[in-house]
Write a protein that holds these residues in place. Structure first.
Motif, mmCIF file in Angstrom:
data_model
loop_
_atom_site.group_PDB
_atom_site.id
_atom_site.type_symbol
_atom_site.label_atom_id
_atom_site.label_comp_id
_atom_site.label_asym_id
_atom_site.label_seq_id
_atom_site.Cartn_x
_atom_site.Cartn_y
_atom_site.Cartn_z
ATOM 1 N N SER A 19 0.431 -1.223 0.030
ATOM 2 C CA SER A 19 0.135 0.192 -0.133
ATOM 3 C C SER A 19 0.637 1.356 0.271
ATOM 4 N N TYR A 20 0.926 2.014 -0.507
ATOM 5 C CA TYR A 20 0.910 3.162 -1.300
ATOM 6 C C TYR A 20 0.137 4.556 -0.749
ATOM 7 N N PRO A 21 0.832 5.431 -0.195
ATOM 8 C CA PRO A 21 -0.508 6.901 -0.539
ATOM 9 C C PRO A 21 -0.373 7.441 -1.321
ATOM 10 N N TYR A 22 -1.729 8.474 -1.441
ATOM 11 C CA TYR A 22 -2.624 8.206 -2.276
ATOM 12 C C TYR A 22 -3.071 7.577 -3.589
ATOM 13 N N GLU A 166 -14.115 11.283 -5.722
ATOM 14 C CA GLU A 166 -13.094 10.997 -4.189
ATOM 15 C C GLU A 166 -12.883 12.323 -4.199
ATOM 16 N N TRP A 167 -12.324 12.738 -2.617
ATOM 17 C CA TRP A 167 -11.180 13.963 -2.744
ATOM 18 C C TRP A 167 -10.236 13.293 -1.730
ATOM 19 N N TRP A 168 -8.926 13.441 -1.951
ATOM 20 C CA TRP A 168 -8.203 12.889 -0.904
ATOM 21 C C TRP A 168 -8.139 14.003 0.143
ATOM 22 N N ILE A 169 -8.168 13.031 1.501
ATOM 23 C CA ILE A 169 -8.269 14.515 2.460
ATOM 24 C C ILE A 169 -6.894 14.264 2.938
ATOM 25 N N SER A 170 -6.877 13.030 3.632
ATOM 26 C CA SER A 170 -5.122 12.261 4.317
ATOM 27 C C SER A 170 -4.160 11.542 2.704
ATOM 28 N N GLU A 171 -4.094 10.257 3.520
ATOM 29 C CA GLU A 171 -2.763 9.681 2.427
ATOM 30 C C GLU A 171 -3.340 8.168 2.454
ATOM 31 N N ASN A 172 -4.514 7.875 2.662
ATOM 32 C CA ASN A 172 -5.517 6.794 2.676
ATOM 33 C C ASN A 172 -6.527 7.561 2.237
ATOM 34 N N MET A 195 -42.325 -8.620 -5.911
ATOM 35 C CA MET A 195 -42.812 -7.672 -5.531
ATOM 36 C C MET A 195 -40.771 -6.726 -5.954
ATOM 37 N N SER A 196 -40.838 -5.807 -6.291
ATOM 38 C CA SER A 196 -39.845 -5.114 -7.118
ATOM 39 C C SER A 196 -39.030 -3.974 -6.381
ATOM 40 N N ALA A 197 -38.909 -3.198 -6.465
ATOM 41 C CA ALA A 197 -38.161 -1.618 -6.028
ATOM 42 C C ALA A 197 -36.746 -1.304 -6.725
ATOM 43 N N LEU A 198 -37.090 0.071 -7.237
ATOM 44 C CA LEU A 198 -36.113 0.740 -7.688
ATOM 45 C C LEU A 198 -35.798 1.827 -6.615
ATOM 46 N N ALA A 199 -34.333 2.267 -7.092
ATOM 47 C CA ALA A 199 -33.574 3.180 -5.951
ATOM 48 C C ALA A 199 -32.701 3.924 -6.566
ATOM 49 N N ILE A 200 -33.387 5.459 -6.285
ATOM 50 C CA ILE A 200 -31.901 6.766 -7.408
ATOM 51 C C ILE A 200 -31.355 7.284 -5.651
ATOM 52 N N SER A 201 -30.648 7.504 -5.527
ATOM 53 C CA SER A 201 -29.336 8.507 -4.535
ATOM 54 C C SER A 201 -29.009 8.605 -4.523
ATOM 55 N N PHE A 202 -27.920 9.635 -3.861
ATOM 56 C CA PHE A 202 -27.305 11.065 -4.082
ATOM 57 C C PHE A 202 -26.707 10.582 -2.577
ATOM 58 N N MET A 203 -24.929 10.288 -2.960
ATOM 59 C CA MET A 203 -23.995 9.729 -1.731
ATOM 60 C C MET A 203 -23.162 10.527 -1.231
ATOM 61 N N ILE A 204 -23.088 10.325 -0.108
ATOM 62 C CA ILE A 204 -21.419 10.948 -0.009
ATOM 63 C C ILE A 204 -20.610 9.653 0.870
ATOM 64 N N SER A 205 -19.895 9.981 0.716
ATOM 65 C CA SER A 205 -18.581 8.291 1.553
ATOM 66 C C SER A 205 -17.683 9.098 1.755
ATOM 67 N N ALA A 206 -17.099 8.188 2.801
ATOM 68 C CA ALA A 206 -15.301 8.481 3.380
ATOM 69 C C ALA A 206 -15.204 6.617 3.065
ATOM 70 N N THR A 207 -13.321 6.553 2.139
ATOM 71 C CA THR A 207 -12.439 5.737 2.009
ATOM 72 C C THR A 207 -12.028 5.707 2.346
ATOM 73 N N PHE A 208 -11.557 4.410 3.110
ATOM 74 C CA PHE A 208 -9.760 3.940 3.680
ATOM 75 C C PHE A 208 -8.764 3.701 2.110
ATOM 76 N N ASN A 209 -8.191 3.853 1.627
ATOM 77 C CA ASN A 209 -7.704 2.840 1.029
ATOM 78 C C ASN A 209 -6.125 3.237 0.848
#
Length: 209
Positions: A19-22, A166-172, A195-209
């Motif tokens: 694993s490497y930063p950014y 996504e926007w990096w806010i730290s190395e990972n 039964m069935s369902a269809l959804a459209i969502s506007f999401m915000i997220s946090a990712t560790f990588n």
């Protein structure tokens, strides 16, 4: 399914060692929350004490979504992950039953759950991404009064497609925004229910990588 999770664990273990930063490599964890809209439909029929009962249900309106994704890199800029998500309707699910010439309408809550596998691809160096997941899906139903899930459907099939940036806010760690489309369908042969369902969502997220 057990073999898949063993393979996924091996991928994550190997990826973490380099694993490497950014950079989108190593262990991957993504948690996302969102709001949007959902349409849900249910129909079916069955025999109760020698009489036929027809059931119809629908719900349209706002919805909330929460996603969890865990995995690791398998190719440059490509992540393999397990996906667990829930989409719940914010409006009432209206169920109408007809039995022996009489009808009644009740209100319930509804949630769609997907347990699957997916992949996310990042477009370097802009950090845009596209993601897709598919797997078994199940619907849960709750009473209007307490909101506790008290019944659930059999398993069916569902998928999610998403795209965002996504926007990096730290190395990972990165923060992201995306649009997700989630669909699920269940056909219960024993109870003659669809039964069935269809959804459209506007999401915000946090990712560790």
């Amino acid at each position: 399914m057990k073999k898949f999770f063993l393979v996924l664990f091996a991928v994550v273990t190997m990826a973490t060692a380099e694993s490497y930063p950014y950079t989108h490599d190593g262990f991957f964890m993504n948690i996302a929350l969102g709001l949007g809209g959902q349409g849900f439909d249910l129909k079916g029929s069955g025999m109760v004490k020698g009489y036929k009962m027809n059931v119809k249900g629908d719900a349209d309106g706002g919805s909330f979504e929460i996603d969890w994704k865990f995995g690791g890199r398998i190719l440059p800029f490509t992540i393999l992950h397990a996906t667990f998500l829930e989409v719940g309707g914010l409006g009432d699910l209206r169920l109408k039953a007809e039995y022996r010439g009489q009808s009644a309408t009740i209100k319930n809550g509804e949630v769609m759950c997907l347990y699957g596998v997916g992949a996310t691809y990042y477009i370097y160096p802009y950090n845009f991404f596209v993601s897709g997941s598919l797997g078994p899906v199940k619907f849960g139903f709750s009473d209007e009064d307490d909101g506790v899930v008290k019944s659930a459907s059999e398993f069916g099939f569902g998928f999610q497609l998403a795209a965002g940036k996504e926007w990096w806010i730290s190395e990972n760690w990165g923060l992201g925004a995306s649009v997700a489309i989630t669909y699920g369908s269940v056909d219960e042969d024993d109870e003659d229910l669809e039964m069935s369902a269809l959804a459209i969502s506007f999401m915000i997220s946090a990712t560790f990588n």
